[in-house]
Design a protein around this motif. Sequence first.
Motif, PDB file in Angstrom:
ATOM      1  N   PHE A  17       0.826  -1.207   0.000  1.00 30.83           N
ATOM      2  CA  PHE A  17       0.000   0.000   0.000  1.00 30.83           C
ATOM      3  C   PHE A  17       0.860   1.257   0.000  1.00 30.83           C
ATOM      4  N   GLN A  18       2.016   1.156   0.665  1.00 33.45           N
ATOM      5  CA  GLN A  18       2.833   2.347   0.819  1.00 33.45           C
ATOM      6  C   GLN A  18       3.548   2.744  -0.481  1.00 33.45           C
ATOM      7  N   VAL A  19       3.838   1.770  -1.358  1.00 32.55           N
ATOM      8  CA  VAL A  19       4.564   2.126  -2.580  1.00 32.55           C
ATOM      9  C   VAL A  19       3.666   2.776  -3.613  1.00 32.55           C
ATOM     10  N   VAL A  20       2.334   2.593  -3.489  1.00 33.93           N
ATOM     11  CA  VAL A  20       1.439   3.259  -4.428  1.00 33.93           C
ATOM     12  C   VAL A  20       1.207   4.681  -3.933  1.00 33.93           C
ATOM     13  N   PRO A  21       1.418   5.694  -4.824  1.00 34.14           N
ATOM     14  CA  PRO A  21       1.148   7.059  -4.379  1.00 34.14           C
ATOM     15  C   PRO A  21      -0.285   7.185  -3.884  1.00 34.14           C
ATOM     16  N   ARG A  22      -0.439   7.863  -2.719  1.00 33.79           N
ATOM     17  CA  ARG A  22      -1.749   7.938  -2.077  1.00 33.79           C
ATOM     18  C   ARG A  22      -2.826   8.471  -3.000  1.00 33.79           C
ATOM     19  N   PHE A  23      -2.478   9.528  -3.727  1.00 31.68           N
ATOM     20  CA  PHE A  23      -3.508  10.163  -4.529  1.00 31.68           C
ATOM     21  C   PHE A  23      -3.964   9.246  -5.654  1.00 31.68           C
ATOM     22  N   LEU A  24      -2.997   8.538  -6.273  1.00 34.79           N
ATOM     23  CA  LEU A  24      -3.356   7.596  -7.348  1.00 34.79           C
ATOM     24  C   LEU A  24      -4.272   6.503  -6.821  1.00 34.79           C
ATOM     25  N   LEU A  25      -3.956   6.016  -5.616  1.00 34.47           N
ATOM     26  CA  LEU A  25      -4.759   4.971  -5.002  1.00 34.47           C
ATOM     27  C   LEU A  25      -6.192   5.461  -4.806  1.00 34.47           C
ATOM     28  N   ALA A  26      -6.315   6.683  -4.245  1.00 38.11           N
ATOM     29  CA  ALA A  26      -7.637   7.249  -4.008  1.00 38.11           C
ATOM     30  C   ALA A  26      -8.380   7.447  -5.328  1.00 38.11           C
ATOM     31  N   LEU A  27      -7.640   7.941  -6.325  1.00 39.33           N
ATOM     32  CA  LEU A  27      -8.219   8.201  -7.639  1.00 39.33           C
ATOM     33  C   LEU A  27      -8.768   6.915  -8.245  1.00 39.33           C
ATOM     34  N   ALA A  28      -7.950   5.872  -8.212  1.00 36.13           N
ATOM     35  CA  ALA A  28      -8.349   4.581  -8.778  1.00 36.13           C
ATOM     36  C   ALA A  28      -9.568   4.030  -8.051  1.00 36.13           C
ATOM     37  N   PHE A  29      -9.546   4.139  -6.715  1.00 31.87           N
ATOM     38  CA  PHE A  29     -10.623   3.576  -5.910  1.00 31.87           C
ATOM     39  C   PHE A  29     -11.943   4.280  -6.199  1.00 31.87           C
ATOM     40  N   SER A  89     -12.732   6.168  -8.817  1.00 28.86           N
ATOM     41  CA  SER A  89     -13.238   6.047 -10.190  1.00 28.86           C
ATOM     42  C   SER A  89     -13.802   4.656 -10.443  1.00 28.86           C
ATOM     43  N   THR A  90     -13.386   3.664  -9.645  1.00 30.32           N
ATOM     44  CA  THR A  90     -13.963   2.328  -9.804  1.00 30.32           C
ATOM     45  C   THR A  90     -15.315   2.228  -9.116  1.00 30.32           C
ATOM     46  N   LEU A  91     -15.395   2.718  -7.883  1.00 33.54           N
ATOM     47  CA  LEU A  91     -16.624   2.525  -7.102  1.00 33.54           C
ATOM     48  C   LEU A  91     -17.628   3.661  -7.252  1.00 33.54           C
ATOM     49  N   GLY A  92     -17.233   4.733  -7.935  1.00 35.66           N
ATOM     50  CA  GLY A  92     -18.159   5.838  -8.108  1.00 35.66           C
ATOM     51  C   GLY A  92     -18.058   6.832  -6.975  1.00 35.66           C
ATOM     52  N   PRO A  93     -18.248   8.143  -7.299  1.00 39.79           N
ATOM     53  CA  PRO A  93     -18.044   9.171  -6.289  1.00 39.79           C
ATOM     54  C   PRO A  93     -19.202   9.261  -5.294  1.00 39.79           C
ATOM     55  N   SER A  94     -18.896   9.045  -4.026  1.00 38.45           N
ATOM     56  CA  SER A  94     -19.832   9.342  -2.947  1.00 38.45           C
ATOM     57  C   SER A  94     -18.965   9.642  -1.741  1.00 38.45           C
ATOM     58  N   ILE A  95     -19.543  10.287  -0.752  1.00 36.74           N
ATOM     59  CA  ILE A  95     -18.709  10.727   0.370  1.00 36.74           C
ATOM     60  C   ILE A  95     -18.068   9.518   1.080  1.00 36.74           C
ATOM     61  N   GLY A  96     -18.819   8.407   1.136  1.00 36.06           N
ATOM     62  CA  GLY A  96     -18.290   7.196   1.770  1.00 36.06           C
ATOM     63  C   GLY A  96     -17.083   6.639   1.037  1.00 36.06           C
ATOM     64  N   THR A  97     -17.180   6.510  -0.282  1.00 35.71           N
ATOM     65  CA  THR A  97     -16.043   5.960  -1.024  1.00 35.71           C
ATOM     66  C   THR A  97     -14.844   6.899  -0.956  1.00 35.71           C
ATOM     67  N   VAL A  98     -15.106   8.219  -0.934  1.00 33.01           N
ATOM     68  CA  VAL A  98     -13.990   9.163  -0.832  1.00 33.01           C
ATOM     69  C   VAL A  98     -13.249   8.955   0.491  1.00 33.01           C
ATOM     70  N   VAL A  99     -14.015   8.789   1.574  1.00 31.93           N
ATOM     71  CA  VAL A  99     -13.391   8.570   2.881  1.00 31.93           C
ATOM     72  C   VAL A  99     -12.549   7.289   2.864  1.00 31.93           C
ATOM     73  N   ILE A 100     -13.140   6.192   2.367  1.00 35.96           N
ATOM     74  CA  ILE A 100     -12.406   4.920   2.345  1.00 35.96           C
ATOM     75  C   ILE A 100     -11.177   5.041   1.454  1.00 35.96           C
ATOM     76  N   ALA A 101     -11.351   5.719   0.302  1.00 39.68           N
ATOM     77  CA  ALA A 101     -10.232   5.863  -0.633  1.00 39.68           C
ATOM     78  C   ALA A 101      -9.055   6.577   0.033  1.00 39.68           C
ATOM     79  N   ILE A 102      -9.362   7.626   0.814  1.00 44.24           N
ATOM     80  CA  ILE A 102      -8.277   8.362   1.465  1.00 44.24           C
ATOM     81  C   ILE A 102      -7.664   7.524   2.586  1.00 44.24           C
ATOM     82  N   ALA A 103      -8.531   6.839   3.368  1.00 45.07           N
ATOM     83  CA  ALA A 103      -8.032   6.024   4.479  1.00 45.07           C
ATOM     84  C   ALA A 103      -7.124   4.907   3.963  1.00 45.07           C
ATOM     85  N   LEU A 104      -7.448   4.356   2.784  1.00 48.92           N
ATOM     86  CA  LEU A 104      -6.655   3.255   2.219  1.00 48.92           C
ATOM     87  C   LEU A 104      -5.201   3.653   2.008  1.00 48.92           C
TER      88      LEU A 104
END
Lengths: 261, 277
Positions: B117-129, B131-146
């Motif tokens: 998890f650490q080698v993937v840039p955080r922002f790219l990880l959030a972006l990928a997450f 864009s896959t699951l669709g934008p909602s406040i919940g997915t944004v939170v999980i994407a950032i926490a990941l």
Amino acid sequence: MTAPLLEVVGLTKSFHSGGRRVVALDDVSLSLAPGETLGLVGASGYGKSTLARVLVHLIAPEGGSIRFRGQDWLGLNGAPLRAARRHLQMVFQDPLAAFNPRATVGSVLTDPLRIHALAPRAAWREEVARLLTRVGLAPEHAGRSILDLSGGQRQRVAIARALALKPDLIVLDEAVSALDVAVRAHILELLVELQRASGLAYIFISHDLAAVRAVSHRIAVMEAGRIVESGPAARIVRAPESAAARALIAAVPHLVREKQG
Amino acid sequence: MAFLRRYLRSGAGMAGLLIIATIALGAIAAPWLAPRDPLAIAGPALLPPFTDARLPLGTDRLGRDMLAGLIHGARASLAVGLAAMVAALAIGSVVGTVAGFAGGLVDEALMRVTDAFQVVPRFLLALAFVSTLGPSIGTVVIAIALGAWTEPARLVRAQVLSLRERDFVAAARVIGMHPAEIAFREILPNALTPALAIAALIVAAAVLIEAALSFLGLGDPNIVTWGTMIAEGRNLLRTAPALSLLPGLALVITVLGIYLVSEGIGDALERRGRTTP
């Protein structure tokens, strides 16, 4: 003679440090009757603490066997071990390190009651108060943080924690060494009193022969991981046979003078 | 609370606390400060700031109240930041505790996952997450926490490794405490301090990532966020710079405030280290 409470045969344990093998326990055997105190003396670094930790099942020995209450003690693990632990308790050397820094006296003493379901939740307060009184503290101490107590008070709480489980044997690893002399005498008195009242057995480990002599029925002298001499406490102090025992007695000059004069 | 007293003595901490308290109050009181839907049209389009007393900060290109947008945007930013921080700390402390306490293969496996998890840039990880699951406040939170749980996990693990050798853990074993209880009740609370010290930094990073995601159109479309406001104002940067400058300024002040709070927490923790033996 009654059946021994604890029977230890041929314990061995070594540690590796920096490529060197250090023998901590070398063929250690001992036995203990119910209600008896065995004093274990020896200079620092001779495996006393290792023996204590092996006895209470904190570290595993490389060889040997321990029978406790007629059971193969080393063969226990998991839930049966956790349940059996209530019969064999330990008091540690450093009365500060032995407590969770966030704990209160009350939480320390209710933990054993809760884990072993020894008292219903409603009776915890009363039981904690009883334990505190038994070790010479006030029931009001229950609300205090462990950090607010003095060293002697902490060690009393440690003894109360062990007593909470009504054990048959308490291993005391240098339990009074960190305390100042006056407090030490009080704790030793308390230990003897508790033994008279409830028939506990102790293994009392110390480098201080005077303290060991004061509480023990029998003494075993350890040197380099081996028990080099053992026998009735009075005999060991009066007529030590091993060089190690003589050296320990020489280190307590006032004790020798007292015995001779 | 000795910690609180030490915190209040730190100048940076006080300044940060004032900034964040003001923003947080505004965010909490948003329904009363700006009771109307911030996405509804409130006046003429592109009203410049300070020209109309009813709309003190003007309106955007659709005539929506800028002040209301900023206040409601603070809600989204702080809520997402805090929620992501709590989630990251929760995941991180559980993983760190289990890895440090269990040791051996479990530790190896968990730490390699952490590496991954650490080698993937955080922002790219959030972006990928997102864009896959669709934008909602919940997915944004999980994407950032990941992307944010790995650091607390490492800090907690390091603490657990040293704590598990302490006598009080041995004492807990001797009274027959279950290993899970030892790990989570005896060790974990004592291992959290360094992770809590970086909690504020996680919030700051989360606020920025949330804004960046919204800027790219991956925020929740049903709520106003500063990122979306900046993105919408961008096309009119020359004619109406306030549209992107105001939410940008809000973002800068918020993140600065959080950093100052983190500085204050660090100061307070450090001072304790100096006074206790």
